[in-house]
Scaffold this motif. Structure first.
Motif, PDB file in Angstrom:
ATOM      1  N   SER A 176      40.209  53.877  40.770  1.00  0.00           N
ATOM      2  CA  SER A 176      41.395  53.061  41.049  1.00  0.00           C
ATOM      3  C   SER A 176      42.387  53.847  41.894  1.00  0.00           C
ATOM      4  O   SER A 176      42.332  55.074  41.974  1.00  0.00           O
ATOM      5  CB  SER A 176      42.060  52.613  39.748  1.00  0.00           C
ATOM      6  OG  SER A 176      42.600  53.721  39.048  1.00  0.00           O
ATOM      7  N   SER A 217      45.086  44.563  40.363  1.00  0.00           N
ATOM      8  CA  SER A 217      45.768  44.154  39.136  1.00  0.00           C
ATOM      9  C   SER A 217      47.148  43.597  39.459  1.00  0.00           C
ATOM     10  O   SER A 217      47.666  43.792  40.566  1.00  0.00           O
ATOM     11  CB  SER A 217      45.902  45.349  38.191  1.00  0.00           C
ATOM     12  OG  SER A 217      46.910  46.231  38.659  1.00  0.00           O
ATOM     13  N   GLU A 266      43.511  40.723  30.850  1.00  0.00           N
ATOM     14  CA  GLU A 266      43.330  40.007  32.110  1.00  0.00           C
ATOM     15  C   GLU A 266      42.364  40.733  33.051  1.00  0.00           C
ATOM     16  O   GLU A 266      41.948  40.171  34.060  1.00  0.00           O
ATOM     17  CB  GLU A 266      44.685  39.848  32.806  1.00  0.00           C
ATOM     18  CG  GLU A 266      45.744  39.151  31.962  1.00  0.00           C
ATOM     19  CD  GLU A 266      47.119  39.212  32.612  1.00  0.00           C
ATOM     20  OE1 GLU A 266      47.199  39.670  33.772  1.00  0.00           O
ATOM     21  OE2 GLU A 266      48.098  38.802  31.971  1.00  0.00           O
ATOM     22  N   TYR A 267      42.026  41.969  32.729  1.00  0.00           N
ATOM     23  CA  TYR A 267      41.169  42.759  33.614  1.00  0.00           C
ATOM     24  C   TYR A 267      39.737  42.239  33.581  1.00  0.00           C
ATOM     25  O   TYR A 267      39.251  41.783  32.537  1.00  0.00           O
ATOM     26  CB  TYR A 267      41.163  44.228  33.186  1.00  0.00           C
ATOM     27  CG  TYR A 267      42.436  44.988  33.498  1.00  0.00           C
ATOM     28  CD1 TYR A 267      43.637  44.334  33.726  1.00  0.00           C
ATOM     29  CD2 TYR A 267      42.433  46.378  33.557  1.00  0.00           C
ATOM     30  CE1 TYR A 267      44.794  45.036  34.001  1.00  0.00           C
ATOM     31  CE2 TYR A 267      43.586  47.093  33.829  1.00  0.00           C
ATOM     32  CZ  TYR A 267      44.765  46.416  34.053  1.00  0.00           C
ATOM     33  OH  TYR A 267      45.910  47.111  34.335  1.00  0.00           O
ATOM     34  N   LYS A 305      48.015  43.160  28.859  1.00  0.00           N
ATOM     35  CA  LYS A 305      47.707  43.090  30.295  1.00  0.00           C
ATOM     36  C   LYS A 305      46.229  43.346  30.553  1.00  0.00           C
ATOM     37  O   LYS A 305      45.609  42.731  31.414  1.00  0.00           O
ATOM     38  CB  LYS A 305      48.555  44.112  31.063  1.00  0.00           C
ATOM     39  CG  LYS A 305      50.021  43.759  31.184  1.00  0.00           C
ATOM     40  CD  LYS A 305      50.240  42.684  32.226  1.00  0.00           C
ATOM     41  CE  LYS A 305      51.723  42.431  32.426  1.00  0.00           C
ATOM     42  NZ  LYS A 305      51.958  41.335  33.403  1.00  0.00           N
ATOM     43  N   MET A 306      45.662  44.286  29.775  1.00  0.00           N
ATOM     44  CA  MET A 306      44.263  44.655  29.993  1.00  0.00           C
ATOM     45  C   MET A 306      43.304  43.509  29.671  1.00  0.00           C
ATOM     46  O   MET A 306      42.170  43.503  30.141  1.00  0.00           O
ATOM     47  CB  MET A 306      43.907  45.890  29.161  1.00  0.00           C
ATOM     48  CG  MET A 306      44.547  47.172  29.671  1.00  0.00           C
ATOM     49  SD  MET A 306      44.073  48.637  28.724  1.00  0.00           S
ATOM     50  CE  MET A 306      42.336  48.749  29.133  1.00  0.00           C
ATOM     51  N   TRP A 355      39.107  44.683  42.808  1.00  0.00           N
ATOM     52  CA  TRP A 355      40.088  43.826  42.122  1.00  0.00           C
ATOM     53  C   TRP A 355      41.445  44.499  42.149  1.00  0.00           C
ATOM     54  O   TRP A 355      41.547  45.707  41.952  1.00  0.00           O
ATOM     55  CB  TRP A 355      39.646  43.591  40.677  1.00  0.00           C
ATOM     56  CG  TRP A 355      40.595  42.740  39.873  1.00  0.00           C
ATOM     57  CD1 TRP A 355      40.825  41.406  40.001  1.00  0.00           C
ATOM     58  CD2 TRP A 355      41.462  43.182  38.821  1.00  0.00           C
ATOM     59  NE1 TRP A 355      41.760  40.976  39.106  1.00  0.00           N
ATOM     60  CE2 TRP A 355      42.171  42.042  38.350  1.00  0.00           C
ATOM     61  CE3 TRP A 355      41.693  44.419  38.217  1.00  0.00           C
ATOM     62  CZ2 TRP A 355      43.103  42.117  37.323  1.00  0.00           C
ATOM     63  CZ3 TRP A 355      42.625  44.498  37.185  1.00  0.00           C
ATOM     64  CH2 TRP A 355      43.317  43.355  36.745  1.00  0.00           C
TER      65      TRP A 355
END
Length: 213
Positions: A60, A137, A41-42, A38-39, A135
């Motif tokens: 965050s 997530s 995509e960060y 997943k990270m 952003w």
């Protein structure tokens, strides 16, 4: 007796073996709570925040029913905490290097001055921190990138160090006010906070401004 002892020892060893296996099975591996796929995509700034003209911090907050604005403020507060920690680290390094070079050494007066400078920088510069990126997530966590310019950090640090109210020791104040010490301070400020665009040493400029107020 020998048979009973053998059975007892075997029982203990068996229990220990099963206990060890159970511990291995339930013990989480390092980093299992991080989804590295997943990270990927960060945005890069979330993983490694950088800012060419100063320092960058990331904060965050999870999006909730309280809405985007609430999450944004919470994330920005966390980003400011990140920036504050970086400022503290830089000021600590600055004072250790600077005071050793001008021959002051470690003392409670130096520690007090360092702490006062940190408080002044955090209170002034974090108010002027800029929001650069946001952003959300896929897991509905809002990330923000905030920055503080090196020029602002240098000016604020010079002002704080030249502020007579931040001293508990008159001799330390005179030592730091010396011309040679101010020249060394300029070098250390630029080394720890980045180059300043000002032609004059910001400490002198700040003192002139403060005397007019």
């Amino acid at each position: 007796m020998n048979i009973k002892k053998s059975i007892l020892i075997l029982t203990i060893l068996t229990a220990a073996a099963f206990g060890g296996c159970s511990a291995k099975e339930t013990k989480p591996e390092l980093g299992t709570n991080v989804n590295y796929e997943k990270m990927k995509e960060y945005p890069k700034w979330v993983i490694q925040p950088t800012y060419d003209n100063g320092i960058a911090g990331v904060g965050s907050a999870v999006m909730t029913d309280l809405g985007f604005d609430f999450a944004r403020k919470e994330a920005m507060a966390n980003a400011r905490m990140d920036l504050g920690g970086q400022i503290r680290t830089k000021v600590d390094g600055l004072f250790k290097s600077y005071t050793s070079k001008i021959g002051v050494g470690e003392s409670t007066s130096v520690d007090s001055l360092s702490e006062n400078v940190i408080k002044e920088l955090v209170s002034v510069d974090l108010k002027g921190a800029s929001l650069k990126e946001t952003w959300i997530s896929p897991e509905d966590e809002l990330f923000v990138l905030m920055t503080v310019d090196s020029e602002m950090l240098i000016e604020s640090a010079a002002k704080a160090i030249n502020n007579p109210n931040n001293y508990t020791d008159e001799n330390l104040k005179l030592k730091i006010k010396a011309e040679s010490s101010q020249a060394e301070l300029e070098r250390e400020l630029n080394a720890y906070f980045g180059s300043s665009n000002n032609e004059d040493f910001p400490g002198t400029t700040v003192e002139e401004k403060s005397s007019d107020e």
